[in-house]
Design a protein around this motif. Structure first.
Motif, PDB file in Angstrom:
ATOM      1  N   GLU A 170      38.860  66.343  49.146  1.00  0.00           N
ATOM      2  CA  GLU A 170      38.393  67.716  48.921  1.00  0.00           C
ATOM      3  C   GLU A 170      37.184  67.735  47.994  1.00  0.00           C
ATOM      4  O   GLU A 170      36.233  68.490  48.198  1.00  0.00           O
ATOM      5  N   GLY A 171      37.228  66.892  46.965  1.00  0.00           N
ATOM      6  CA  GLY A 171      36.093  66.794  46.047  1.00  0.00           C
ATOM      7  C   GLY A 171      34.840  66.295  46.741  1.00  0.00           C
ATOM      8  O   GLY A 171      33.729  66.757  46.472  1.00  0.00           O
ATOM      9  N   CYS A 187      39.357  58.004  48.891  1.00  0.00           N
ATOM     10  CA  CYS A 187      37.929  58.045  48.632  1.00  0.00           C
ATOM     11  C   CYS A 187      37.629  57.221  47.390  1.00  0.00           C
ATOM     12  O   CYS A 187      38.384  57.236  46.430  1.00  0.00           O
ATOM     13  N   ARG A 188      36.530  56.511  47.454  1.00  0.00           N
ATOM     14  CA  ARG A 188      36.022  55.840  46.261  1.00  0.00           C
ATOM     15  C   ARG A 188      34.516  56.023  46.292  1.00  0.00           C
ATOM     16  O   ARG A 188      33.792  55.276  46.934  1.00  0.00           O
ATOM     17  N   VAL A 189      34.079  57.066  45.650  1.00  0.00           N
ATOM     18  CA  VAL A 189      32.658  57.392  45.628  1.00  0.00           C
ATOM     19  C   VAL A 189      32.229  57.618  44.193  1.00  0.00           C
ATOM     20  O   VAL A 189      33.049  57.939  43.330  1.00  0.00           O
ATOM     21  N   PRO A 190      30.939  57.458  43.908  1.00  0.00           N
ATOM     22  CA  PRO A 190      30.462  57.687  42.538  1.00  0.00           C
ATOM     23  C   PRO A 190      30.484  59.168  42.188  1.00  0.00           C
ATOM     24  O   PRO A 190      30.743  60.024  43.028  1.00  0.00           O
ATOM     25  N   GLY A 191      30.224  59.459  40.959  1.00  0.00           N
ATOM     26  CA  GLY A 191      30.096  60.845  40.533  1.00  0.00           C
ATOM     27  C   GLY A 191      31.397  61.489  40.088  1.00  0.00           C
ATOM     28  O   GLY A 191      31.476  62.703  39.954  1.00  0.00           O
ATOM     29  N   MET A 203      31.320  68.415  47.131  1.00  0.00           N
ATOM     30  CA  MET A 203      30.019  67.870  46.746  1.00  0.00           C
ATOM     31  C   MET A 203      29.040  67.966  47.913  1.00  0.00           C
ATOM     32  O   MET A 203      27.883  68.364  47.740  1.00  0.00           O
ATOM     33  N   VAL A 204      29.489  67.634  49.136  1.00  0.00           N
ATOM     34  CA  VAL A 204      28.615  67.697  50.309  1.00  0.00           C
ATOM     35  C   VAL A 204      28.188  69.142  50.564  1.00  0.00           C
ATOM     36  O   VAL A 204      27.008  69.424  50.812  1.00  0.00           O
ATOM     37  N   GLU A 205      29.140  70.072  50.505  1.00  0.00           N
ATOM     38  CA  GLU A 205      28.813  71.492  50.743  1.00  0.00           C
ATOM     39  C   GLU A 205      27.816  72.030  49.734  1.00  0.00           C
ATOM     40  O   GLU A 205      26.952  72.840  50.070  1.00  0.00           O
ATOM     41  N   SER A 206      27.943  71.569  48.489  1.00  0.00           N
ATOM     42  CA  SER A 206      27.053  72.091  47.452  1.00  0.00           C
ATOM     43  C   SER A 206      25.682  71.419  47.468  1.00  0.00           C
ATOM     44  O   SER A 206      24.785  71.833  46.737  1.00  0.00           O
TER      45      SER A 206
END
Length: 98
Positions: free
Chosen positions: A53-54, A43-47, A58-61
């Motif tokens: 898992e992270g 994964c390479r996403v901001p934040g 983030m999506v679930e929250s």
């Protein structure tokens, strides 16, 4: 009568003989039924998210990590988005933005 027999044999041979490429087709179709194994993921996403898992946490929250384009990569940021081009495409049914 000999011609009828020849025709019968020819038609029988054509009906039984597999067309060229039939084995290759069977192999390709069989390979599509094989299970797929995922052996790695990145994964390479901001934040500050550093793992799959992270990302799911983030999506679930309901988190939001959308940010600005990085300014240090040499991209033409002004050329990436042209609102006039998008508006023109919306006004012309079936037209794609160019």
């Amino acid at each position: 009568m000999a011609n009828d027999e020849k025709l019968r044999e020819y038609l029988r041979a054509r009906a039984v003989r597999r067309p060229p490429g039939a084995k290759r087709l069977r192999d390709v179709e069989a390979s599509r039924r094989e299970p797929i194994a995922i052996v790695g993921m990145a994964c390479r996403v901001p934040g500050g998210i550093g793992s799959p898992e992270g990302l799911w946490r983030m999506v679930e929250s309901g988190g939001d990590v959308v940010g600005d384009f990085p300014a240090d990569r040499g991209w033409d940021l002004d050329g990436l988005y042209d609102p006039a081009r998008i508006t023109r495409a919306r006004r012309t049914p079936g037209a794609a933005a160019s």
